[in-house]
Write a protein that holds these residues in place. Structure first.
Motif, PDB file in Angstrom:
ATOM      1  N   ASP A 223      38.975 -63.323 -62.822  1.00  0.00           N
ATOM      2  CA  ASP A 223      38.245 -64.496 -62.328  1.00  0.00           C
ATOM      3  C   ASP A 223      38.242 -65.549 -63.429  1.00  0.00           C
ATOM      4  O   ASP A 223      37.676 -65.317 -64.502  1.00  0.00           O
ATOM      5  CB  ASP A 223      36.808 -64.105 -61.958  1.00  0.00           C
TER       6      ASP A 223
ATOM      7  N   LYS B 289      41.155 -64.884 -58.943  1.00  0.00           N
ATOM      8  CA  LYS B 289      40.056 -65.656 -58.372  1.00  0.00           C
ATOM      9  C   LYS B 289      39.864 -66.958 -59.141  1.00  0.00           C
ATOM     10  O   LYS B 289      39.782 -66.935 -60.384  1.00  0.00           O
ATOM     11  CB  LYS B 289      38.811 -64.760 -58.479  1.00  0.00           C
TER      12      LYS B 289
ATOM     13  N   ASP C 296      36.356 -69.011 -54.768  1.00  0.00           N
ATOM     14  CA  ASP C 296      34.949 -68.672 -55.046  1.00  0.00           C
ATOM     15  C   ASP C 296      34.121 -69.956 -55.006  1.00  0.00           C
ATOM     16  O   ASP C 296      33.763 -70.441 -53.929  1.00  0.00           O
ATOM     17  CB  ASP C 296      34.853 -67.938 -56.393  1.00  0.00           C
ATOM     18  N   GLU C 297      33.867 -70.568 -56.168  1.00  0.00           N
ATOM     19  CA  GLU C 297      32.981 -71.744 -56.172  1.00  0.00           C
ATOM     20  C   GLU C 297      33.592 -72.952 -55.473  1.00  0.00           C
ATOM     21  O   GLU C 297      32.881 -73.915 -55.186  1.00  0.00           O
ATOM     22  CB  GLU C 297      32.505 -72.081 -57.597  1.00  0.00           C
TER      23      GLU C 297
HETATM   24 MG    MG Z   1      33.755 -66.187 -59.516  1.00  0.00          MG
END
Ligand code: MG
Ligand code: MUC
Length: 367
Positions: free
Chosen positions: A191, A217, A242-243
């Motif tokens: 990530d 990610k 994700d964000e």
């Molecule tokens: Mg994340």
């Protein structure tokens, strides 16, 4: 089942070991306990973890938006009017953690009122999930030692490795050391929290090509529109948004635009009602889903597992359910336990946990 009050109590619990990653670091869990009360004397509870560096919410801001904007609009509604509650919250843009905590506290209150577990209200597929542990920035040997401790003590065999912002060679050395140290039977994914450029990410993924990663990610910002599309098109593992993809609309944009190929659901930012929408969207599009963590405490982790266990798609992959292990304490009467690499939902109605009043009294910051 009428809502009579919504309150947000700030509390602070230090981390035993701070978590560091490309977009920030966390030393103290400065969260809020959100309670929804009903006219039958039921209290639904959830936790809001502010992440200022990701979504711009702060502990003070979450309390202010709940007290000043959300609570007055919800008092008088029935717990069963979940779509009306969601619509009232949706009038205000942003504020994902504040909205999510209210939504989950409503579901908890509903479950307690009906004497049903939230997982069963949502879908009732299973009662547990495998756990993925997040490894924050450190030297390669220390990250391997932490992972080995997680394998030995908790039976965890899936690890999310934080990368980005540091030299690419250090990150790739960490992942290589983890694969060498832990063997081929563990699942590893990375990530980047937007910490690399698309070109750096491509180079890093090429260097790690032989390490059998399951996912990548948020390696670079979604705002690097063409760069990220170029990166994602070159990868041979799913790229999780994700964000960059908080709402179902964000997910649609990222996926259809070719900037991501898998989805992260975090109940800390989409609660249960909006997470359901993302889940159904992902199912319709045929996407993998990973249940993520916004560096949740024990209450947040129970919310994540309650949702993740409700559907086959979310229960399939290990969920990020172990951040609470790094905290020095928590608020529950009965602490969570990870056994054989799994976290189970609680047997009781709603989310099934109780708050320890002495602990809340000790850690709350509003007196
Ligand atoms: Mg994340
Ligand atoms: C993650 O998945 O990125 C870091 C920032 C945040 O909001 O959540 C964490 C973990």
């Amino acid at each position: 089942m009428k809502i009579t009050g919504v309150e947000a109590i700030p509390f602070a619990i230090p981390y035993r070991k701070p978590l560091r990653f490309a977009s920030g670091e966390v030393h103290v869990a400065e969260h809020l306990l959100v309670r929804v009360r009903t006219d039958d004397g039921i209290v639904g509870v959830a936790e809001a973890p502010p992440r200022p560096f990701t979504y711009g919410e702060t502990q003070t801001g979450i309390r202010a938006v709940i007290d000043g904007i959300f609570a007055p609009q919800l008092v008088g509604l029935n717990l069963l009017q979940r779509e009306l509650i969601a619509a009232r919250l949706a009038r205000t843009v942003g504020n994902p953690a504040a909205k999510a905590a209210i939504d989950m506290a409503v579901w908890d209150a509903l479950g307690r009122s009906l004497d049903v577990r939230v997982t069963e209200l949502l879908g009732g597929y299973t009662d547990r999930m495998r756990v993925s542990h997040m490894l924050g920035f450190d030297e390669p040997a220390a990250m391997v030692a932490e992972a080995e401790r997680m394998v030995d003590r908790y039976g965890i065999t899936t690890f999310k490795v934080k990368v980005g912002r540091r030299p690419v060679s250090l990150d790739t050395a960490v992942v290589r050391a983890l694969r060498t140290g832990l063997g081929d039977d563990v699942d590893l994914y990375v990530d980047g929290n937007r910490g690399w450029t698309a070109a750096e990410a491509a180079r890093a993924m090429k260097e790690m090509n032989d390490l059998g990663l399951s996912f990548a990610k948020e390696l670079c910002p979604a705002d690097d529109v063409l760069g990220r599309r170029w990166l994602v098109s070159r990868l041979d593992v799913p790229f999780i948004a994700d964000e960059s993809a908080v709402t179902p609309a964000d997910v649609t944009r990222e996926i259809l635009g070719g900037s991501a190929t898998a989805v992260n659901i975090k109940t800390a930012r989409t609660g249960f009602t909006r997470s359901q929408r993302t889940h159904h969207l992902a199912e319709g599009l045929g996407l993998e889903v990973v249940m993520g963590s916004q560096i949740d405490g024990q209450i947040g982790s129970l919310c994540t597992v309650a949702f993740g266990a409700a559907y086959p798609l979310t229960a399939r992959r290990a969920g990020e359910l172990s951040n609470f292990l790094d905290m020095s304490d928590d608020l529950l009467t009965e602490p969570l336990e990870i056994t054989d690499g799994e976290l189970a939902i609680r047997p009781g109605a709603g989310l099934g946990f109780e708050i320890d009043p002495d602990k809340l009294d000790h850690y709350r910051q509003d007196h």
